[in-house]
Design an enzyme around this catalytic site. Structure first.
Site, short mmCIF file in Angstrom:
data_model
loop_
_atom_site.label_atom_id
_atom_site.label_comp_id
_atom_site.label_asym_id
_atom_site.label_seq_id
_atom_site.Cartn_x
_atom_site.Cartn_y
_atom_site.Cartn_z
CG HIS A 135 -1.78 1.18 1.39
ND1 HIS A 135 -3.12 1.19 1.06
CD2 HIS A 135 -1.51 2.43 1.84
CE1 HIS A 135 -3.63 2.39 1.30
NE2 HIS A 135 -2.66 3.16 1.78
CD GLU A 136 1.66 3.51 3.55
OE1 GLU A 136 1.93 4.62 3.05
OE2 GLU A 136 0.56 3.29 4.07
CG HIS A 181 0.66 6.19 -0.70
ND1 HIS A 181 -0.39 6.89 -1.27
CD2 HIS A 181 0.13 5.55 0.38
CE1 HIS A 181 -1.49 6.68 -0.56
NE2 HIS A 181 -1.21 5.85 0.43
CG ASP A 216 -4.49 6.62 1.46
OD1 ASP A 216 -4.00 5.53 1.11
OD2 ASP A 216 -4.00 7.34 2.34
#
Length: 904
Positions: A155-156, A159, A166
């Site tokens: 998830h990170e 980014h 998000d």
């Protein structure tokens, strides 16, 4: 009327890397060169290293399948701090450092929680700065809250690497769909769950269904979406990667374009997978045939070493002009005495057409060592320029002192041209050295930036700004992550003073700093009279300032012990019969090893710019990991010919600024004036007790899951540690910080600053709408004439009852009369009220509104986000029904709502 021009900007520069150097490469589907660095303040724990390895290994497989067999993690380095014990398996780092790592492991400041997050403030598709994991996140079982650590890492990573955002929204967890249903802000809408109020007391919690707010029609405050643990939806990783079924990113088919989340706001409604597929990583990367990653990641354990720095200084003939040798020596002396941390090894080389080792590496222990090195600064300038010979002598000085060039630093300063730099590029690559380059004056070799870019060093440019060299050297501070080793610049000011005149100034010293504090004064002709007074009235005179022995027109005062907190006042008298330039520089260090100081860092959005495409100035002001709000942040950009542009930077969530009140201050830069190198410095200042810390949770983080529904029963996780106020504010006393943001290179720009406007106003991204009786009230932040500078000429406002019609065909939606609306200056609050004619308004009427701005050249901005307003007559409180719990089946009564859908 002139035909309206619509300008669609495809800012390719925004897809280029920013100032942070990254050594990550994607080769044959595998990522190499990832650095995970542990902060020196983290206690030694072997389990931490083991858990990092397990997290990355799991993440590699999850990433491989999430990207449809395109990428995986192949080689990862874990950087161990010097504070940990040495072990035989620990290797020496090369160019890896804490401040350039992709992932940092550090404790939060003020127990701010353990949410994994990514520092990310660029445009859609731009890389982030770093991922932050806390040791507690890595050492404790967070499986019910964030899912597995490997999934949270992916998830990170999305980014950080691909610049996506998000798909939830903690500030607006619910919205009204175009089908008039309340929906949780999420992607995809196939994820099901229940909406409840959770009340906890004495270690036990109860839940009840959410009620609708009778005034807004939305759920009451603190209503929470609890997902079903068993799902069939496979997306999206950027919403809730913790769900077992979620293994993919939202695609164009599954993307929820209505959700008021940052992904839709920043990426114009594009799905996360569309943005990922447009990234440079995936341009030439095809899916692999293997069903699983070819190998597990390989890990290297590297232990930080003591800092090794060699100054490589130009003393060629051209350095005699414009006091360059003087200025270089003043700045180098400041670096040696005030910047480089004790315990470091420092050497010095000078060069013209030949090179000479002036000092082999010497360990910095006390003032005598400083003086032994500064005594060898060059006093005469003559000869040609051979940068390669200077670099090779630097390598030799390091090796002769039984140190490795790999991981060592060279500070290369030159003002001359050299056509032979290409001859040592390969040797520089093989050395593993980090080269920070300082180009002095407009004739410095154009290849300098190649050296710093390829080795992960800083790049600076100094010319007319007499303090430019001092600012550059001050920026080359410790890269270890230790707050006590960082030098902080409080002041750097050049003052042109006429004969026999006094000048006064103040410098605030706040309670987070005060160790190792220096006041330095330089002059061009004759030493001035100096008076300095601390906040308690103690005075220091000219005789207290120690003058250097090198006759480089510099005097310094080291404040004994810890400098008094408060406002220091200085007065300087030019006692010469002619005008002269005096400078004042103040540096200090953290007061306490346990309390992080307020810091400011700055950079441009990219290292190269091509006219007329804009670049963005970024400044981050923080204490530890907490944003500092309510301050004045000013950027000064100097062009190659010495022309200076001053920009006030904003943290208002409009224009160039991504998120309001996140401590990132931003502004577009478009005032090009000729080609070549441009320098950036930033001054952050808090006056009149306006500064405060923001304790709200950071953006771009893994979602804290409140609980799950399993077999029809709600199972809650421990309540999230809460800050009392969502925008909790802790006041900070007045402070001053100055930092260099390095340099960037401009091409294609006309020599004069008076070039025609070719850029439109910036896109409005914060439009809000609400009904007041039978009128609609709009509010937004005013754009400029050119992006966020100046004042727009007019606005176009259009309205529709169909969200999709307005989104896809804005130009054919109903036009609102704006003849009475006169645009304000960029950054101002705009408010406009109108009656939505010719529409019939009744209870339940639903409108969508969007805005464009037009400038004096008739160039039109992109269409704003779409705001929604619904006419609603509140029902009596006792007749408002409690709503059902299934999010996918809630039908609404009619209501009015002010909200942002954040869609183009």
């Amino acid at each position: 009327m002139m035909p309206r021009l619509t300008v669609i900007l495809f800012l390719t520069l925004h897809l280029l890397p920013g100032m942070k150097s990254s050594m990550v490469n994607l080769i044959n589907n595998g990522y190499d060169g990832i650095v995970i660095a542990i902060n020196p303040s983290v206690p030694e724990d072997e389990k931490l290293i083991q858990n990092i390895k397990e997290m990355v290994t799991e993440a590699s497989t999850y990433l491989f399948h999430a990207t449809k067999r395109r990428v995986y993690f192949r080689n990862v380095s874990i950087l161990i701090p010097m504070t940990w014990k040495s072990k035989s398996e620990y290797l020496m780092p090369k160019q890896e450092s804490y401040d350039q790592a992709e992932v940092i492991v550090a404790n939060p400041y003020l127990k701010h929680g353990d949410d994994p997050y990514t520092l990310q403030y660029g445009r859609c598709g731009e890389k982030g700065q770093y991922i932050h994991f806390t040791p507690n996140f890595l050492l404790t079982n967070n499986l019910p809250i964030y899912g597995s650590r490997g999934r949270a890492f992916v998830h990170e990573w999305a980014h950080l690497r691909w610049g996506i955002f998000d798909e939830y929204n903690g500030d607006q967890p619910f919205y009204i769909s175009r089908r008039n249903t309340i929906e949780a802000t999420r992607c995809s809408t196939h994820i099901t769950g229940t909406n409840v109020i959770v009340k906890c007391q004495g270690g036990s919690c109860i839940t009840r269904p959410c009620r609708r707010d009778s005034q807004t029609g939305l759920y009451e405050a603190k209503c929470t979406f609890i997902p079903e643990k068993s799902q069939t939806a496979r997306e999206s990783i950027m919403f809730m990667q913790s769900l077992h079924s979620v293994t993919e990113f939202c695609t164009e088919k599954t993307h929820n374009v209505e959700a008021p989340n940052l992904q839709n706001k920043m990426c114009n409604g594009k799905s996360t997978w569309d943005v990922i597929m447009n990234s440079t990583d995936f341009q030439n990367t095809s899916p692999m045939t293997e069903m699983n990653p070819p190998t597990q990641p390989t890990f290297s354990l590297l232990k930080s070493k003591q800092r090794v720095v060699c100054l490589v200084l130009d003393k060629s003939g051209s350095m005699s002009s414009e006091d360059r040798l003087f200025r270089m020596n003043q700045a180098a002396e400041l670096f040696l005495i005030q910047i480089i941390e004790k315990g470091s090894l420092v050497g010095m080389v000078t060069f013209d057409s030949v090179a000479e080792i002036r000092n082999n590496l010497t360990k910095i222990t006390d003032d005598n060592v400083y003086e032994n090195i500064t005594a060898n600064l060059p006093q005469e300038a003559n000869g040609g320029t051979s940068i390669c010979r200077g670099l090779k002598a630097g390598f030799q000085a390091i090796i002769q002192s039984q140190q490795r060039t790999s991981g060592s630093e060279i500070i290369l300063l030159t003002d001359g041209e050299d056509n032979e730099i290409h001859s040592c590029i390969e040797e520089v690559k093989q050395s593993g050295v980090i080269i920070h380059t300082i180009a002095l004056g407009p004739s410095a070799a154009k290849e300098l930036e190649t050296l710093s870019d390829m080795t992960g060093g800083h790049r600076f440019y100094a010319n007319k700004d007499i303090n430019g060299l001092t600012n550059a050297f001050s920026r080359i501070s410790s890269r270890s992550g230790s707050i006590t080793q960082q030098t902080i610049q409080l002041e750097s000011k050049a003052l042109a003073i006429t004969e026999k005149k006094w000048v006064n100034g103040t410098v605030p010293v706040d309670s987070t700093v005060g160790n190792d504090t220096f006041f330095v004064v330089t002059w061009t002709i004759k030493k001035p009279e100096i008076l300095l007074q601390d906040p308690k009235g103690k005075k220091y005179k000219t005789s207290d300032f120690k003058e250097d022995k090198l006759n480089i027109h510099s005097a310094r005062l080291r404040i004994p012990g810890i400098a008094e907190t408060g406002t220091w006042t200085y007065s300087l008298l030019n006692n010469h019969a002619s005008p002269q330039i005096l400078t004042v520089t103040v540096t200090t260090r953290a007061r306490s090893p346990t309390t992080p100081p307020v810091t400011a860092t700055a950079h441009m959005s990219q290292n190269t710019a091509h006219y007329p495409s804009p670049v963005i100035v970024y400044a981050q002001v923080s204490q530890g990991f907490l944003p500092v709000l309510g301050i004045n942040v000013t950027a000064i950009i100097e062009t190659e010919d010495g022309h200076q542009v001053t920009l006030e930077l904003w943290d208002n969530g409009a224009g160039a600024d991504t998120v309001k009140n996140d401590g990132i201050y931003s502004r577009y830069f478009t005032d090009y004036r000729g080609n070549g190198r441009y320098s950036l410095k930033v001054h952050a200042e808090a006056r009149n007790n306006t500064a405060r810390l923001s304790l709200r949770q950071p953006q771009n983080k893994a979602l804290y899951i409140p609980g799950y529904i399993e077999n029809g029963k709600i199972i809650l996780n421990p309540p999230r540690p809460e800050v009392k106020d969502d925008l909790a504010k802790a006041e900070i006393e007045d402070f001053s910080r100055l930092t260099s943001g390095g340099s960037f290179t401009v091409s294609g720009a006309p020599p004069s600053g008076n070039h025609p406007s070719v850029l439109p106003p910036n896109k409005i991204i914060d439009l809000e709408a609400k009904f007041k009786e039978d009128h609609i009230q709009l509010s937004w932040t005013a754009p400029g004439n050119v992006l966020d500078k100046g004042k727009a000429n007019s606005y176009i406002i259009r309205i529709s009852k169909s969200f999709l019609d307005l989104q896809k065909d804005f130009d054919n939606a109903t036009l609102v009369n704006t003849s009475s609306l006169k645009p304000k200056d960029a950054g101002s609050d705009e408010n406009f009220e109108f009656k939505p004619e010719p529409f019939r308004i009744e209870n339940g009427t639903n409108f969508y509104i969007a805005v464009q701005a037009i400038n004096e050249a008739n160039l039109t901005s992109e269409v704003s986000n779409i705001a929604q307003a619904i006419k609603f007559i509140p029902m009596p409180e006792d007749s408002v029904p409690a709503l059902g719990t299934k999010i996918s089946a809630i039908n609404l009564a009619i209501f009015a709502l002010a909200m942002i859908l954040s869609i183009v």
